[in-house]
Design an enzyme around this catalytic site. Structure first.
Site, short mmCIF file in Angstrom:
data_model
loop_
_atom_site.label_atom_id
_atom_site.label_comp_id
_atom_site.label_asym_id
_atom_site.label_seq_id
_atom_site.Cartn_x
_atom_site.Cartn_y
_atom_site.Cartn_z
N ARG A 4 19.54 17.48 -53.88
CA ARG A 4 20.02 18.67 -53.17
C ARG A 4 19.44 18.76 -51.77
NH1 ARG A 4 20.45 24.93 -53.40
NH2 ARG A 4 18.45 25.05 -54.41
N ASP B 55 2.08 17.49 -54.02
CA ASP B 55 3.21 18.12 -54.70
C ASP B 55 3.02 17.90 -56.19
OD1 ASP B 55 3.67 15.37 -54.79
OD2 ASP B 55 5.76 15.74 -55.26
N ARG C 42 16.58 29.58 -49.23
CA ARG C 42 16.04 28.87 -48.05
C ARG C 42 16.85 29.16 -46.80
NH1 ARG C 42 16.35 26.05 -52.21
NH2 ARG C 42 14.51 25.42 -53.40
N LYS D 287 1.64 22.41 -48.60
CA LYS D 287 2.40 21.22 -48.96
C LYS D 287 3.39 20.85 -47.86
CE LYS D 287 5.37 18.46 -51.02
NZ LYS D 287 6.68 18.21 -50.40
#
Length: 299
Positions: free
Chosen positions: A129, A240, A177, A221
DNA sequence: ATTTGACCTGGGCGT
DNA sequence: GACTACAGGTCAAAT
């Protein structure tokens, strides 16, 4: 399409450079393998088409840019044999991971803006994605070329992205997002846009890290991913879920299965950075992608 | 200082 | 074929 501006050969053993593996291992998100197994992709303002030369340890590259651009992107100025040898000397535990991923290289984006926005898409998401989202963003930039039906765009500049509306990204499937990306684009522009971003590459890693953490929506991250893949801070070690698994397996067994907290993030990241120095990012990439490929069968 | 819950979406895998 | 868990996390609020 018409003839590429540049066409050249890169001679290098496959175990030192697997272009497909390096291009599709979650460092960049705009590469595709075509039906005739060439690799076609874009980074920043350049496009590339790469094919393996029959029976030879060499690639034929067509590109909008000269060889130096391609060489820099795949960090061919670093000697993979030398890197591998140094890494295994500093950390013998790395050997099986490096051997499992022959030809995987740490890349070096030619465009900090593209890397910055690519990793904004990556939080709590999966590579397939992320790939779709990054290519949606890229479509805001001008088209460079069409290679084998693949639309290759110059990645848009900050000013362009700062004008995109949240609702528009929502419609394209960006989910939550959409909000962070549009907000951060505006924040980035107000800080000086691309020039500001580039300046982070010139300052020490620790300072760049602090600057990036100042964006709401960028945590440790993402800051480390941007520093490593976009700003050439090769000592950065993003932790991660995959690296956390590898790190607890190799270095912090008493933390296996526990949640990653700020303190543990800092400790694990610093441990790997101190162990491998400026090669830490390369080590990270081997540990990361080996775990991506094998984690399902491992558990 | 750690833990918890919310957050968009869509592959993929097991039931 | 629906269900569910989870993916290159981050933030804010509640322990």
């Amino acid at each position: 399409m018409g003839g590429a501006p540049y066409s050249f050969e890169i001679e290098i053993p496959r175990r030192y450079f697997d272009v497909g593996l390096s291009a599709s291992s979650g460092q960049m998100f705009r590469w595709k393998q075509t039906a005739n197994s060439e690799w076609v992709g874009a980074n920043g303002k350049h496009w590339f088409r790469v094919r393996v030369l029959d029976g030879r340890e060499a690639y034929r590259v067509e590109s909008s840019g000269p060889p130096t651009v391609f060489q820099s992107l795949f960090r061919l100025d670093w000697d993979a044999a030398d890197v591998t040898e140094t890494l295994t000397r500093l950390g013998p535990e790395l050997e099986p991971y490096l051997q499992a991923m022959p030809g995987l290289r740490l890349t070096r984006s030619g465009d900090a803006v593209e890397t910055f926005f690519s990793f904004l898409c990556s939080a709590n998401n999966h590579i397939s994605r992320i790939t779709g989202m990054v290519n949606h963003l890229a479509a805001y930039g001008p088209r460079l070329e069409v290679v084998d039906v693949i639309d290759l765009h110059r990645f848009p500049r900050v000013a362009t992205l700062a004008k995109v509306e949240e609702a528009e990204l929502r419609e394209k499937g960006f989910g939550y997002r959409a909000a962070t990306i549009t907000q951060i684009a505006r924040e980035l522009e107000s800080r000086g846009g691309e020039a500001y971003l580039r300046s982070l590459g010139a300052m020490p890693y620790e300072r760049a890290q602090i600057e990036l953490l100042g964006f709401k929506g960028i945590g440790r991250k993402l800051a480390d991913c941007i520093a490593l893949f976009g700003l050439d801070h090769t000592e950065a070690v993003p932790i991660d879920t995959h690296i956390w698994q590898a790190a607890t397996r190799l270095y912090f067994p008493h933390w296996q299965g526990t949640a990653l907290t700020d303190r543990k993030y800092e400790e694990a990241s610093a441990f790997i950075r101190n162990r491998f120095g400026r090669l830490a990012g390369w080590a990270q990439q081997a540990l990361f992608y080996e775990n991506v490929v094998n984690w399902r069968t491992r558990k």
